[in-house]
Design an enzyme around this catalytic site. Structure first.
Site, PDB file in Angstrom:
ATOM      1  CB  THR A   1       1.094  -7.600   3.818  1.00  0.00           C
ATOM      2  OG1 THR A   1      -0.147  -7.897   4.459  1.00  0.00           O
ATOM      3  CG2 THR A   1       1.254  -8.504   2.607  1.00  0.00           C
ATOM      4  CB  CYS A   2       1.200  -3.703   7.250  1.00  0.00           C
ATOM      5  SG  CYS A   2       0.228  -3.105   5.892  1.00  0.00           S
ATOM      6  CG  ASN A   3      -3.675  -4.855   6.518  1.00  0.00           C
ATOM      7  OD1 ASN A   3      -3.668  -4.334   7.628  1.00  0.00           O
ATOM      8  ND2 ASN A   3      -3.942  -4.186   5.419  1.00  0.00           N
ATOM      9  NE  ARG A   4      -3.700 -10.287   3.536  1.00  0.00           N
ATOM     10  CZ  ARG A   4      -4.982 -10.508   3.826  1.00  0.00           C
ATOM     11  NH1 ARG A   4      -5.360 -11.693   4.225  1.00  0.00           N
ATOM     12  NH2 ARG A   4      -5.881  -9.558   3.689  1.00  0.00           N
TER      13      ARG A   4
ATOM     14  CD  GLN B   1       2.030  -6.157   0.222  1.00  0.00           C
ATOM     15  OE1 GLN B   1       0.838  -6.437   0.230  1.00  0.00           O
ATOM     16  NE2 GLN B   1       2.545  -5.253   1.040  1.00  0.00           N
TER      17      GLN B   1
ATOM     18  N   GLY C   1       0.539  26.134   3.850  1.00  0.00           N
ATOM     19  CA  GLY C   1       0.637  25.371   5.101  1.00  0.00           C
ATOM     20  C   GLY C   1       1.575  24.202   4.856  1.00  0.00           C
TER      21      GLY C   1
ATOM     22  N   GLY D   1       2.234  21.617   6.819  1.00  0.00           N
ATOM     23  CA  GLY D   1       1.999  20.495   7.729  1.00  0.00           C
ATOM     24  C   GLY D   1       1.960  19.164   6.996  1.00  0.00           C
ATOM     25  CE  LYS D   2       5.437  14.939   8.939  1.00  0.00           C
ATOM     26  NZ  LYS D   2       6.507  14.761   7.955  1.00  0.00           N
TER      27      LYS D   2
END
Lengths: 427, 263
Positions: A48-51, A119, A184, A186-187
């Site tokens: 995963t993005c963390n492990r 996951q 607004g 924006g993001k």
């Protein structure tokens, strides 16, 4: 006994630069696991993005560990010595406990986050588990679900945008009939709008200083772009206002809101002000039926919910530990299973041989009577073997499992674990 | 027999009230489930108690103030059970169950959970009048509890309480709708009950008393609620206050009963 080995790295010990190098897609993780299976390992790769973690089950844990480290180093394109300090290597019960904690979201950056469970499931499905890893990952999924079902670890929002959406639900309930004005384009505002839309709200209007950008965002949400000067006209038509402009002064004025509320027949208006400096006049919160949350209020809610998740994590840790203990007992029982199987096969052989010997004397029996003899002798064998089977399994849960198994093999003259049977004694 | 059923009911209701308080500290834990089970077990025991009373008396048995209070508690808990089984409405029990425990104890102290005695009124009249008024009042009590939750939730939102998501309550709009609907269903029952009582009063040549005036005031207040809510479109805090204020009159009627009807 088949040993369980985990080699991996996570955000706790590795910087993002290394994690990026070791990260692989689910499909690639599956390929790696199947490659290891071809070398005789049970293998599952969780990335995963963390492990990135490799779970291996093998007869020789040292070989499994070396293979795993080499593979991860290869993925990262580094020497083994370079990656070793950034890897954890856990065995058997510790490895199982780690996976159960991971599945429960206890090792996640945001405690209790739900994505990890999917996951873990995906990794197990793509991987090449055998008897041990199959059991390990099934139990991990069970532990993860149980932690979320029996504790509130995953219930509350963990980000400002999701907190804003959950608070809107506290006012309106189901957001399917709620419309939103996004002030607004924006993001930050878009993220909050997305969170509201994912819960069923309709982003009806988008107001921005740059008309093209407002139209672009409005198109994305199938809403309508309006001029920022025309806010007062649409305020009475929406239930939620999300504001996040970079304007230096007030954009949504108290008098406009008060006027809009007058035409809403008591229906509440929920305003989320994500801007700094604030877009919505603070006095709006004083208007009956209006609820205004600024960024500080939302961050306080998120901090509280995260603290709540951490409190709940203590209970979820207990669940992970209980599951790890269950796995340990099962894993240890693998030590004695061959001995039990040999013992039972030997006893069944004795029974069958004795019945064969008595076949002549039993010839005058009817089919029904022969079935009774079969049943009674099988029951006697089962009853005789039940206590030693239970004792062996109990002993396996302690450290004595293998010595008990050896004693049984020795006493009954059983074969080795390879399945060769002991000699049926002659009478 | 009756005594045997009273205590389990009281203990279960008491356990539920305590567990609901615990559930506010740790929602999603065992306390909420224990509370719901307490309500269910208590309700079953009290239902048994009422059946035993009815079977023993052979006629409408709740002819005393305490007896009607016993019936009232059962109706309130029954109405709560309808919503309380849903986890989001569990905390409604925090408003309902302590009140139920207190009123149930008062019913016990007044002899309302004993074997029923005689009455100068016919069973049919009592069943219709007391039954309808009790149903109406039970619904209005539940509506007041819902309105109290509304006010609590509204206050938490206005004050931006950071722990607002730790103790989840039903959404504001849901509470508002439910309060109004509960009153809309309860008021016709109360209206019929009052009409039966007034008809009987006119036939016997009796005179109205203060309690009847308070009952009519409660009826008027909840009638006004419906006009404000459905006629004028009022919502939110203002009508919630009206619903809660009505409970004061409902309780005044209950506590005034021994002075006027059963003295």
């Amino acid at each position: 006994m088949t040993a369980l080995v985990l080699i991996g790295t996570s955000y706790r010990i590795a910087p993002i630069e290394l994690r990026e190098k070791m990260a692989v897609t689910e499909e690639r993780a599956g390929e790696l696991a199947r490659g290891l299976a071809a070398d005789g390992f049970e293998a599952v790769c969780l990335s995963t993005c963390n492990r990135t973690e490799l779970y291996l089950a093998a007869e020789d844990p040292a070989v499994a560990e070396r293979t795993g480290v080499a593979l991860l180093a290869g993925i990262a394109g580094l020497e083994m010595d370079e990656v070793l300090p950034r890897l954890y290597r856990l065995h058997d019960e510790a490895a199982a406990l780690h996976l159960f904690r991971v599945a429960g979201g206890l090792d996640s950056l945001v405690p209790g986050e739900a994505e990890i469970l999917g996951q873990v499931r995906g990794a197990a499905e793509q991987g090449a588990p055998g008897r041990v890893l199959d059991r390990l990952f099934s139990q991990a999924l069970h532990a993860g679900k149980k932690a979320r079902a029996e504790t509130a670890i995953g219930e509350s929002p963990a980000s400002v945008s999701s907190a804003a959406a959950v608070l809107a639900e506290q006012v309106f309930g189901d957001l399917c009939s709620s419309s939103v004005l996004l002030v607004g384009a924006g993001k930050v505002g878009e993220l909050a709008a997305r969170s509201l839309a994912s819960r069923g709200a309709h982003i009806a209007f988008v107001a921005g200083r740059r008309r093209e950008r407002a139209e672009e965002v409005a198109r994305e949400f199938r809403g309508q772009a309006v001029a920022i000067d025309g806010l007062a006209e649409v305020l009475s038509q929406v239930d939620v206002v999300v504001s996040s402009t970079s304007a230096p002064g007030t954009v949504v004025r108290s008098q406009d809101v008060a006027q809009a509320v007058g035409g809403r027949r008591g229906r509440p208006l929920f305003l989320i002000d994500l801007a700094v400096p604030r877009d919505v006049a603070p006095g709006v919160n004083e208007i009956d039926g209006c609820y205004l949350y600024d960024i500080d209020d939302l961050e306080a809610v998120v901090a509280e919910t995260l603290a709540g998740r951490r409190r709940e994590a203590e209970r979820a840790e207990e669940i992970a530990s209980e599951e790890a203990e269950r796995f340990r007992v099962w894993h240890a029982s693998l030590d004695v299973v061959p001995a039990i199987a040999s013992l039972r096969a030997w006893a069944e052989g004795v029974r069958a041989a004795e019945l064969a010997k008595a076949d002549g004397r039993l010839a005058q029996l009817s089919d029904g009577e022969r079935r009774v003899v079969e049943t009674v002798t099988a029951a006697i064998v089962n009853k005789l073997l039940h206590p030693p089977t239970v004792r062996l399994k109990e002993a396996a849960a302690t450290a004595d499992g293998s010595s008990y198994a050896d004693a049984v093999r020795d006493l009954f003259g059983l074969g080795d674990d390879d399945g060769s049977q002991g000699r049926i004694p002659r009478q | 027999m009756v005594e045997l059923l009273f205590w389990p009911a009281l203990v279960a209701y008491g356990e539920a009230a305590v567990a609901f308080a615990g559930a506010t500290r740790r929602p999603g834990g065992r306390a909420g489930r224990l509370a719901t089970w307490g309500v269910r077990v208590g309700w079953l025991a009290q239902t048994g108690l009422l059946i035993a009373q009815a079977a023993g008396a052979g006629r409408f048995p709740w002819t005393t103030w305490a007896g009607s209070l016993n019936l009232f508690v059962w109706l309130v808990v029954s109405a709560y059970l309808f919503w309380g089984c849903r986890s989001r409405f569990r905390l409604l029990g925090l408003a309902v169950m302590p009140l139920a425990v207190i009123l149930f104890l008062l019913a016990y102290a007044g002899g309302g959970t004993d074997e029923a005695g005689g009455s100068r009124y016919s069973s049919l009249f009592l069943a219709v009048h007391v039954g309808l008024v009790s149903v109406g009042f039970a619904g209005l009590t539940l509506a007041a509890a819902l309105a109290s939750l509304y006010l609590w939730q509204e206050r938490r939102l206005k004050r931006h309480e950071s722990a607002i998501l730790r103790v989840p309550l039903p959404p504001l709009l849901t509470l508002d709708e439910l309060t109004a609907r509960t009153i809309a269903v309860s008021l016709p029952a109360l209206t019929l009950g009052i009409a039966v009582g007034l008809t009987r009063l006119a036939r016997d040549g009796g005179r109205p008393d203060a309690l009847m005036a308070v009952t009519l005031a409660a009826w008027g207040l909840y009638g006004a609620f419906l006009i404000l809510r459905f006629g004028l479109g009022w919502r939110g805090r203002r009508v919630a206050y009206v619903a809660v204020a009505g409970l004061v009159l409902v309780l005044a009627v209950h506590f005034g009963l021994p002075l006027t009807h059963f003295s």
